[in-house]
Design a protein around this motif. Sequence first.
Motif, PDB file in Angstrom:
ATOM      1  N   GLN A  74       0.852  -1.192   0.000  1.00  0.00           N
ATOM      2  CA  GLN A  74       0.000   0.000   0.000  1.00  0.00           C
ATOM      3  C   GLN A  74       0.886   1.240   0.000  1.00  0.00           C
ATOM      4  N   VAL A  75       0.660   2.102  -0.984  1.00  0.00           N
ATOM      5  CA  VAL A  75       1.446   3.328  -1.142  1.00  0.00           C
ATOM      6  C   VAL A  75       0.535   4.521  -0.891  1.00  0.00           C
ATOM      7  N   ASP A  76       0.880   5.310   0.112  1.00  0.00           N
ATOM      8  CA  ASP A  76       0.117   6.527   0.443  1.00  0.00           C
ATOM      9  C   ASP A  76       0.945   7.726   0.000  1.00  0.00           C
ATOM     10  N   LEU A  77       0.419   8.538  -0.905  1.00  0.00           N
ATOM     11  CA  LEU A  77       1.180   9.634  -1.518  1.00  0.00           C
ATOM     12  C   LEU A  77       0.559  10.984  -1.198  1.00  0.00           C
ATOM     13  N   ASP A  78       1.419  11.986  -1.125  1.00  0.00           N
ATOM     14  CA  ASP A  78       0.982  13.340  -0.833  1.00  0.00           C
ATOM     15  C   ASP A  78       0.363  13.984  -2.071  1.00  0.00           C
ATOM     16  N   VAL A  79      -0.192  15.166  -1.893  1.00  0.00           N
ATOM     17  CA  VAL A  79      -0.762  15.934  -3.002  1.00  0.00           C
ATOM     18  C   VAL A  79       0.353  16.274  -3.995  1.00  0.00           C
ATOM     19  N   PRO A  80       0.089  16.224  -5.311  1.00  0.00           N
ATOM     20  CA  PRO A  80       1.113  16.612  -6.290  1.00  0.00           C
ATOM     21  C   PRO A  80       1.569  18.056  -6.063  1.00  0.00           C
ATOM     22  N   LYS A  81       2.890  18.255  -6.039  1.00  0.00           N
ATOM     23  CA  LYS A  81       3.462  19.582  -5.821  1.00  0.00           C
ATOM     24  C   LYS A  81       4.510  19.853  -6.878  1.00  0.00           C
ATOM     25  N   SER A  82       4.705  21.137  -7.190  1.00  0.00           N
ATOM     26  CA  SER A  82       5.633  21.514  -8.255  1.00  0.00           C
ATOM     27  C   SER A  82       7.082  21.521  -7.799  1.00  0.00           C
ATOM     28  N   VAL A  83       7.332  21.653  -6.497  1.00  0.00           N
ATOM     29  CA  VAL A  83       8.703  21.693  -5.988  1.00  0.00           C
ATOM     30  C   VAL A  83       9.363  20.335  -6.196  1.00  0.00           C
ATOM     31  N   LEU A  84      10.526  20.317  -6.846  1.00  0.00           N
ATOM     32  CA  LEU A  84      11.155  19.055  -7.239  1.00  0.00           C
ATOM     33  C   LEU A  84      11.519  18.188  -6.038  1.00  0.00           C
ATOM     34  N   THR A  85      11.901  18.798  -4.941  1.00  0.00           N
ATOM     35  CA  THR A  85      12.352  18.032  -3.781  1.00  0.00           C
ATOM     36  C   THR A  85      11.240  17.783  -2.772  1.00  0.00           C
ATOM     37  N   ASP A  86      10.021  18.106  -3.127  1.00  0.00           N
ATOM     38  CA  ASP A  86       8.889  17.950  -2.207  1.00  0.00           C
ATOM     39  C   ASP A  86       8.033  16.772  -2.650  1.00  0.00           C
ATOM     40  N   MET A  87       8.424  15.573  -2.233  1.00  0.00           N
ATOM     41  CA  MET A  87       7.659  14.361  -2.530  1.00  0.00           C
ATOM     42  C   MET A  87       7.614  13.536  -1.245  1.00  0.00           C
ATOM     43  N   GLU A  88       6.430  13.376  -0.707  1.00  0.00           N
ATOM     44  CA  GLU A  88       6.276  12.682   0.566  1.00  0.00           C
ATOM     45  C   GLU A  88       5.226  11.597   0.449  1.00  0.00           C
ATOM     46  N   GLY A  89       5.251  10.687   1.433  1.00  0.00           N
ATOM     47  CA  GLY A  89       4.286   9.602   1.460  1.00  0.00           C
ATOM     48  C   GLY A  89       4.783   8.497   2.363  1.00  0.00           C
ATOM     49  N   SER A  90       4.160   7.339   2.233  1.00  0.00           N
ATOM     50  CA  SER A  90       4.559   6.189   3.037  1.00  0.00           C
ATOM     51  C   SER A  90       4.167   4.908   2.307  1.00  0.00           C
ATOM     52  N   VAL A  91       4.829   3.808   2.671  1.00  0.00           N
ATOM     53  CA  VAL A  91       4.500   2.491   2.131  1.00  0.00           C
ATOM     54  C   VAL A  91       4.348   1.515   3.294  1.00  0.00           C
ATOM     55  N   ASP A  92       3.466   0.560   3.110  1.00  0.00           N
ATOM     56  CA  ASP A  92       3.248  -0.467   4.129  1.00  0.00           C
ATOM     57  C   ASP A  92       2.723  -1.717   3.442  1.00  0.00           C
ATOM     58  N   LEU A  93       2.638  -2.794   4.178  1.00  0.00           N
ATOM     59  CA  LEU A  93       2.125  -4.067   3.673  1.00  0.00           C
ATOM     60  C   LEU A  93       0.825  -4.381   4.385  1.00  0.00           C
ATOM     61  N   THR A  94      -0.242  -4.601   3.639  1.00  0.00           N
ATOM     62  CA  THR A  94      -1.543  -4.908   4.232  1.00  0.00           C
ATOM     63  C   THR A  94      -1.768  -6.402   4.378  1.00  0.00           C
ATOM     64  N   ASN A  95      -0.947  -7.219   3.723  1.00  0.00           N
ATOM     65  CA  ASN A  95      -1.110  -8.679   3.787  1.00  0.00           C
ATOM     66  C   ASN A  95       0.263  -9.344   3.912  1.00  0.00           C
ATOM     67  N   ALA A  96       1.078  -8.794   4.820  1.00  0.00           N
ATOM     68  CA  ALA A  96       2.455  -9.263   4.951  1.00  0.00           C
ATOM     69  C   ALA A  96       2.498 -10.696   5.449  1.00  0.00           C
ATOM     70  N   SER A  97       3.344 -11.512   4.835  1.00  0.00           N
ATOM     71  CA  SER A  97       3.542 -12.895   5.280  1.00  0.00           C
ATOM     72  C   SER A  97       4.372 -12.896   6.559  1.00  0.00           C
ATOM     73  N   GLU A  98       4.399 -14.039   7.231  1.00  0.00           N
ATOM     74  CA  GLU A  98       5.188 -14.145   8.460  1.00  0.00           C
ATOM     75  C   GLU A  98       6.664 -13.923   8.170  1.00  0.00           C
ATOM     76  N   GLU A  99       7.141 -14.464   7.034  1.00  0.00           N
ATOM     77  CA  GLU A  99       8.545 -14.274   6.671  1.00  0.00           C
ATOM     78  C   GLU A  99       8.854 -12.803   6.449  1.00  0.00           C
ATOM     79  N   ALA A 100       7.947 -12.083   5.743  1.00  0.00           N
ATOM     80  CA  ALA A 100       8.177 -10.668   5.484  1.00  0.00           C
ATOM     81  C   ALA A 100       8.157  -9.864   6.777  1.00  0.00           C
ATOM     82  N   THR A 101       7.217 -10.170   7.663  1.00  0.00           N
ATOM     83  CA  THR A 101       7.148  -9.466   8.944  1.00  0.00           C
ATOM     84  C   THR A 101       8.417  -9.678   9.760  1.00  0.00           C
ATOM     85  N   ALA A 102       8.880 -10.934   9.801  1.00  0.00           N
ATOM     86  CA  ALA A 102      10.095 -11.239  10.568  1.00  0.00           C
ATOM     87  C   ALA A 102      11.318 -10.567   9.956  1.00  0.00           C
TER      88      ALA A 102
END
Length: 407
Positions: free
Chosen positions: A223-251
Amino acid sequence: MATDCRRKITYAEGSGVAITPPNLNSLMSGQPNRIRTTRYTLLTWLPKSLFAQFCRAANIYFLFVCIIVCIPDGPMMWTSTVLTFAAVLLWTALKDMYEDRRRQRDDDAENLRRCMRYNHLTQQFEEVKWMDILAGDILLNFADEAFPADALLVRAAGGQAFISTVNLDGETNLKERRAADLLSGLSVLGEAPAEVNRGASAKDEVAHLARETAKLIVRQGLQVDLDVPKSVLTDMEGSVDLTNASEEATAKLKELEVKRPCQLSYELFIPRGCVLRNTLYVISIAAYCGNHSKTRLNVAPPVAKVSNMQVYLNRGVQVLVTALILFCTYAAIRAHVEGTDELDGRNPFIRFLFYWIILYQIVPISLYVCFEIIKLVLGFHINGDRQMICERTGMSAAARTADLVEE
């Protein structure tokens, strides 16, 4: 509006990819990555062109002359003035349309470029046009290929990618990009495909690696959560996470001390138009498409350009018209004082207009006819000038607008 809010990309088995807000990929008639730099459509061409033409002082002047020359019993026939002025307006409008069609060809050259996109139904990477790229698509780029959208890097050969941003900021030094810690952690899972070495069959191996990586992303429910589109080249924010992570991935993520959700920064994104250099491949996710990308947000809307000569010409016309007004006013007053009005029954205002019609060619319309023709001819000469061909690329100069050739 989709451009005024955050966006979320969620992958899941069975459904493929889900986008929030849901209308994000319905922009531009279902082609949100299609760009358009043209100024006109078939419906707006003539009104917009005429509006731009009447921003010139001379055209307003000639429009006034065309109106008053239609006075009954006037000193000259209206056809010679009105038809000539209409021909000038039509010529300039057709020239504007011709130049706009060249912009359309440039847009088509950009929109019809090709790249590799993951198809969730066939579970294969397929070649598609840039304009068909949607937010959330998983992309595969090889060395020396450009990126069709602002992309979140998922995996790169050797763990890092080098990109050329010369088309974006003019800098020739390569920039380093890497994947987010969470995405890097996925690439070292036991079910993740092994790294590919350069060789004759490298592309086939990369294609297999990319397919398995895309399947892994979907299985883990990225799951990728992204900020509002902005014109500033260095202004890119957000987050990533796993909604169905396996036990191996979690560990594994816990072992690597990866925070969840994992925060994103601009160093993890690759802007549209950048070219991959010195890196065998990059797997990425289309985050911002079309007019939401950094390159498009930093592009000014297309406007009609006015040369310095046109500015000076407008000032000259204003001076001549002022002199004409003063002379016609003087002549009308003189005729009234001498009693000429009683002989022909014309009041001073009508006589003022008659004098204007007789003397209006103090600003010759033929000057503007020649002016428009010469500018277009000069544009063709610039396009065909062999002394203006770049030795490195072999590309010739291109006069994209004839309004500025005298500069």
